[in-house]
Design a protein around this motif. Structure first.
Motif, PDB file in Angstrom:
ATOM      1  N   TYR A 171      -7.033 -59.415 -33.243  1.00  0.00           N
ATOM      2  CA  TYR A 171      -6.305 -60.467 -33.077  1.00  0.00           C
ATOM      3  C   TYR A 171      -5.365 -60.941 -31.759  1.00  0.00           C
ATOM      4  CZ  TYR A 171      -6.313 -59.615 -38.296  1.00  0.00           C
ATOM      5  OH  TYR A 171      -6.831 -59.155 -39.375  1.00  0.00           O
ATOM      6  N   ARG A 172      -6.405 -60.706 -30.764  1.00  0.00           N
ATOM      7  CA  ARG A 172      -5.861 -61.023 -29.615  1.00  0.00           C
ATOM      8  C   ARG A 172      -4.833 -61.976 -29.394  1.00  0.00           C
ATOM      9  NH1 ARG A 172      -7.780 -59.520 -24.234  1.00  0.00           N
ATOM     10  NH2 ARG A 172      -9.335 -58.245 -25.029  1.00  0.00           N
ATOM     11  N   GLU A 173      -5.389 -63.257 -29.823  1.00  0.00           N
ATOM     12  CA  GLU A 173      -4.649 -64.504 -29.455  1.00  0.00           C
ATOM     13  C   GLU A 173      -3.321 -64.593 -30.019  1.00  0.00           C
ATOM     14  OE1 GLU A 173      -6.895 -67.866 -30.465  1.00  0.00           O
ATOM     15  OE2 GLU A 173      -8.518 -67.620 -29.054  1.00  0.00           O
ATOM     16  N   ALA A 174      -3.300 -64.104 -31.482  1.00  0.00           N
ATOM     17  CA  ALA A 174      -1.859 -64.230 -32.221  1.00  0.00           C
ATOM     18  C   ALA A 174      -1.053 -63.013 -31.528  1.00  0.00           C
ATOM     19  CB  ALA A 174      -2.272 -63.741 -33.459  1.00  0.00           C
ATOM     20  N   LEU A 175      -1.358 -61.916 -31.172  1.00  0.00           N
ATOM     21  CA  LEU A 175      -0.793 -61.011 -30.465  1.00  0.00           C
ATOM     22  C   LEU A 175      -0.106 -61.231 -29.012  1.00  0.00           C
ATOM     23  CD1 LEU A 175      -2.786 -57.830 -31.540  1.00  0.00           C
ATOM     24  CD2 LEU A 175      -0.396 -58.311 -32.372  1.00  0.00           C
ATOM     25  N   LEU A 176      -1.146 -61.861 -28.327  1.00  0.00           N
ATOM     26  CA  LEU A 176      -0.403 -62.362 -26.952  1.00  0.00           C
ATOM     27  C   LEU A 176       0.430 -63.526 -27.018  1.00  0.00           C
ATOM     28  CD1 LEU A 176      -3.802 -61.961 -24.918  1.00  0.00           C
ATOM     29  CD2 LEU A 176      -1.814 -60.261 -24.917  1.00  0.00           C
ATOM     30  N   ALA A 177       0.255 -64.231 -27.894  1.00  0.00           N
ATOM     31  CA  ALA A 177       1.065 -65.593 -28.296  1.00  0.00           C
ATOM     32  C   ALA A 177       2.695 -64.803 -28.652  1.00  0.00           C
ATOM     33  CB  ALA A 177       0.739 -66.589 -29.332  1.00  0.00           C
ATOM     34  N   ALA A 178       2.665 -63.758 -29.438  1.00  0.00           N
ATOM     35  CA  ALA A 178       3.889 -63.521 -30.101  1.00  0.00           C
ATOM     36  C   ALA A 178       4.575 -62.579 -29.027  1.00  0.00           C
ATOM     37  CB  ALA A 178       3.584 -62.583 -31.293  1.00  0.00           C
ATOM     38  N   LEU A 179       3.847 -61.873 -28.246  1.00  0.00           N
ATOM     39  CA  LEU A 179       4.417 -60.961 -27.239  1.00  0.00           C
ATOM     40  C   LEU A 179       3.968 -61.306 -25.707  1.00  0.00           C
ATOM     41  CD1 LEU A 179       3.180 -57.576 -29.255  1.00  0.00           C
ATOM     42  CD2 LEU A 179       5.681 -58.233 -28.401  1.00  0.00           C
ATOM     43  N   PRO A 180       4.760 -62.194 -25.070  1.00  0.00           N
ATOM     44  CA  PRO A 180       4.432 -62.759 -23.734  1.00  0.00           C
ATOM     45  C   PRO A 180       4.396 -61.932 -22.802  1.00  0.00           C
ATOM     46  CG  PRO A 180       5.963 -64.375 -24.941  1.00  0.00           C
ATOM     47  CD  PRO A 180       5.881 -63.070 -25.690  1.00  0.00           C
ATOM     48  N   GLY A 181       3.453 -61.505 -21.927  1.00  0.00           N
ATOM     49  CA  GLY A 181       3.491 -60.401 -21.156  1.00  0.00           C
ATOM     50  C   GLY A 181       2.829 -59.400 -21.393  1.00  0.00           C
ATOM     51  N   ALA A 182       2.451 -59.297 -22.815  1.00  0.00           N
ATOM     52  CA  ALA A 182       1.956 -57.859 -23.281  1.00  0.00           C
ATOM     53  C   ALA A 182       0.321 -57.963 -22.751  1.00  0.00           C
ATOM     54  CB  ALA A 182       1.697 -58.031 -24.656  1.00  0.00           C
ATOM     55  N   VAL A 183      -0.119 -56.978 -22.366  1.00  0.00           N
ATOM     56  CA  VAL A 183      -1.557 -56.741 -21.803  1.00  0.00           C
ATOM     57  C   VAL A 183      -2.697 -56.163 -23.057  1.00  0.00           C
ATOM     58  CG1 VAL A 183      -3.050 -55.524 -20.060  1.00  0.00           C
ATOM     59  CG2 VAL A 183      -0.783 -56.537 -19.461  1.00  0.00           C
ATOM     60  N   ILE A 184      -3.794 -56.789 -23.062  1.00  0.00           N
ATOM     61  CA  ILE A 184      -4.866 -56.200 -23.906  1.00  0.00           C
ATOM     62  C   ILE A 184      -5.979 -55.931 -23.188  1.00  0.00           C
ATOM     63  CG2 ILE A 184      -6.171 -56.577 -25.975  1.00  0.00           C
ATOM     64  CD1 ILE A 184      -4.062 -58.224 -27.325  1.00  0.00           C
ATOM     65  N   PRO A 185      -6.375 -54.776 -23.020  1.00  0.00           N
ATOM     66  CA  PRO A 185      -7.686 -54.401 -21.894  1.00  0.00           C
ATOM     67  C   PRO A 185      -8.773 -54.924 -22.676  1.00  0.00           C
ATOM     68  CG  PRO A 185      -6.143 -52.460 -22.395  1.00  0.00           C
ATOM     69  CD  PRO A 185      -5.607 -53.457 -23.312  1.00  0.00           C
ATOM     70  N   ASP A 186      -9.695 -55.280 -21.538  1.00  0.00           N
ATOM     71  CA  ASP A 186     -11.010 -56.018 -21.952  1.00  0.00           C
ATOM     72  C   ASP A 186     -11.919 -54.753 -22.486  1.00  0.00           C
ATOM     73  OD1 ASP A 186     -10.262 -58.743 -21.577  1.00  0.00           O
ATOM     74  OD2 ASP A 186     -10.667 -58.487 -19.557  1.00  0.00           O
ATOM     75  N   ALA A 187     -11.877 -53.561 -21.923  1.00  0.00           N
ATOM     76  CA  ALA A 187     -12.857 -52.455 -22.283  1.00  0.00           C
ATOM     77  C   ALA A 187     -12.733 -52.197 -23.632  1.00  0.00           C
ATOM     78  CB  ALA A 187     -12.746 -51.307 -21.112  1.00  0.00           C
ATOM     79  N   ALA A 188     -14.050 -52.279 -24.466  1.00  0.00           N
ATOM     80  CA  ALA A 188     -13.781 -51.858 -25.854  1.00  0.00           C
ATOM     81  C   ALA A 188     -13.452 -50.484 -25.973  1.00  0.00           C
ATOM     82  CB  ALA A 188     -15.249 -52.197 -26.378  1.00  0.00           C
ATOM     83  N   VAL A 189     -13.929 -49.583 -24.939  1.00  0.00           N
ATOM     84  CA  VAL A 189     -13.839 -48.127 -25.208  1.00  0.00           C
ATOM     85  C   VAL A 189     -12.419 -47.695 -25.350  1.00  0.00           C
ATOM     86  CG1 VAL A 189     -13.980 -47.514 -22.661  1.00  0.00           C
ATOM     87  CG2 VAL A 189     -14.432 -45.892 -24.230  1.00  0.00           C
ATOM     88  N   VAL A 190     -11.397 -48.448 -24.548  1.00  0.00           N
ATOM     89  CA  VAL A 190      -9.827 -48.016 -24.627  1.00  0.00           C
ATOM     90  C   VAL A 190      -9.446 -48.164 -25.951  1.00  0.00           C
ATOM     91  CG1 VAL A 190      -7.856 -48.771 -23.605  1.00  0.00           C
ATOM     92  CG2 VAL A 190     -10.067 -48.771 -22.125  1.00  0.00           C
ATOM     93  N   HIS A 191     -10.139 -49.202 -26.758  1.00  0.00           N
ATOM     94  CA  HIS A 191      -9.387 -49.365 -27.950  1.00  0.00           C
ATOM     95  C   HIS A 191     -10.012 -48.389 -29.252  1.00  0.00           C
ATOM     96  CE1 HIS A 191      -7.660 -53.010 -26.589  1.00  0.00           C
ATOM     97  NE2 HIS A 191      -8.819 -53.246 -25.866  1.00  0.00           N
ATOM     98  N   ARG A 192     -10.785 -47.596 -29.081  1.00  0.00           N
ATOM     99  CA  ARG A 192     -11.471 -46.462 -29.967  1.00  0.00           C
ATOM    100  C   ARG A 192     -10.696 -45.322 -30.056  1.00  0.00           C
ATOM    101  NH1 ARG A 192     -17.438 -47.628 -27.351  1.00  0.00           N
ATOM    102  NH2 ARG A 192     -17.644 -49.637 -27.899  1.00  0.00           N
ATOM    103  N   PRO A 193     -10.304 -44.857 -31.110  1.00  0.00           N
ATOM    104  CA  PRO A 193      -9.837 -43.484 -30.913  1.00  0.00           C
ATOM    105  C   PRO A 193     -10.821 -42.460 -30.411  1.00  0.00           C
ATOM    106  CG  PRO A 193      -9.521 -44.628 -33.350  1.00  0.00           C
ATOM    107  CD  PRO A 193     -10.508 -45.435 -32.509  1.00  0.00           C
ATOM    108  N   ARG A 194     -10.442 -41.493 -29.638  1.00  0.00           N
ATOM    109  CA  ARG A 194     -11.146 -40.468 -28.936  1.00  0.00           C
ATOM    110  C   ARG A 194     -10.477 -39.141 -29.559  1.00  0.00           C
ATOM    111  NH1 ARG A 194     -11.278 -38.894 -22.488  1.00  0.00           N
ATOM    112  NH2 ARG A 194     -12.991 -37.594 -22.810  1.00  0.00           N
TER     113      ARG A 194
END
Length: 228
Positions: A157-180
């Motif tokens: 939901y990248r687009e919706a989240l960034l529109a609702a939270l100006p200035g927020a950052v969503i990293p591009d690297a998929a590995v960051v988004h996986r529970p480790r």
């Protein structure tokens, strides 16, 4: 403490062997159709890679969700069974907290896909995760610096989240988004294991079955009158 760690709350199964501050072996596998058939083989392979047996494991740490209703129970049932069989302690950590632990600095907010066009959300200070539409996430966050959003829901939901939270950052690297799972030991108190019998997954909302059948699933007689 030698720990076997696992999380299956999302479509990525993560398993790891950790000895103190050292990650001895870990594995991440994306599965679109569930983790039940693979987790035991993956644990066996990890033990072999580290030249351990189950007798060497001194405790178990499990991600508890929220996430897939079926998926998150796979790791918990597996590790509870092993903990019972070996007489070892078990610990539980919310998967939302685990995802945030993957961001070493700054303000992180876990956004895990809850399906049905919703996400599970947690950041530091939450007593428990919440479930809401991506567009509503901003209403549940405290004031502060722009957050780093992590989790499979953040990517979906990248687009919706960034529109609702100006200035927020969503990293591009998929590995960051996986529970480790290798990070789970950082989030437990080794002196306070969970009660094996009562450790349960973290459910934030009702399951589809509970929504569709609030009075319980109808039995055969109710569905087909006249059939006994």
């Amino acid at each position: 403490m030698k720990l076997l760690c696992a999380d299956t709350a999302t479509r990525t199964e993560s398993v790891a062997l950790v000895d103190g501050d050292h990650v001895l072996a870990e594995r991440a596998v994306y599965r679109a159709k569930g983790h039940g058939r693979g987790i035991i083989d993956d644990i066996d392979q990890l033990l072999s890679d580290a030249e351990w047996s189950l007798d060497d494991v001194e405790g178990f740490v499990c991600g508890l969700g929220p996430g897939s209703f079926t998926g998150l129970r796979i790791a918990l049932a597996t590790l509870k069974g092993l903990a019972l069989a070996k007489g070892r302690p078990i610990f539980g950590v919310r998967t939302t907290r685990l995802v945030c632990a993957g961001v070493p600095v700054g303000r992180s907010v876990a956004i895990i896909d809850a399906r049905r066009d919703q996400v599970y959300v947690e950041e530091e200070g939450f007593e428990s995760p919440i479930c809401c539409a991506p567009e509503a996430v901003a209403h549940h966050l405290a004031a502060g610096p722009p957050p780093v959003l992590v989790g499979d829901g953040a990517m979906k939901y990248r687009e919706a989240l960034l529109a609702a939270l100006p200035g927020a950052v969503i990293p591009d690297a998929a590995v960051v988004h996986r529970p480790r799972a290798a990070l789970l030991p950082q989030l437990i108190d080794p002196d306070r294991p969970a009660a094996l019998a009562t450790l349960e997954p973290v459910y934030v909302r009702l399951s589809d079955a509970e929504i569709n059948y609030p009075l319980g699933f109808p039995d055969l007689a109710n569905r087909y009158p006249g059939v006994s």
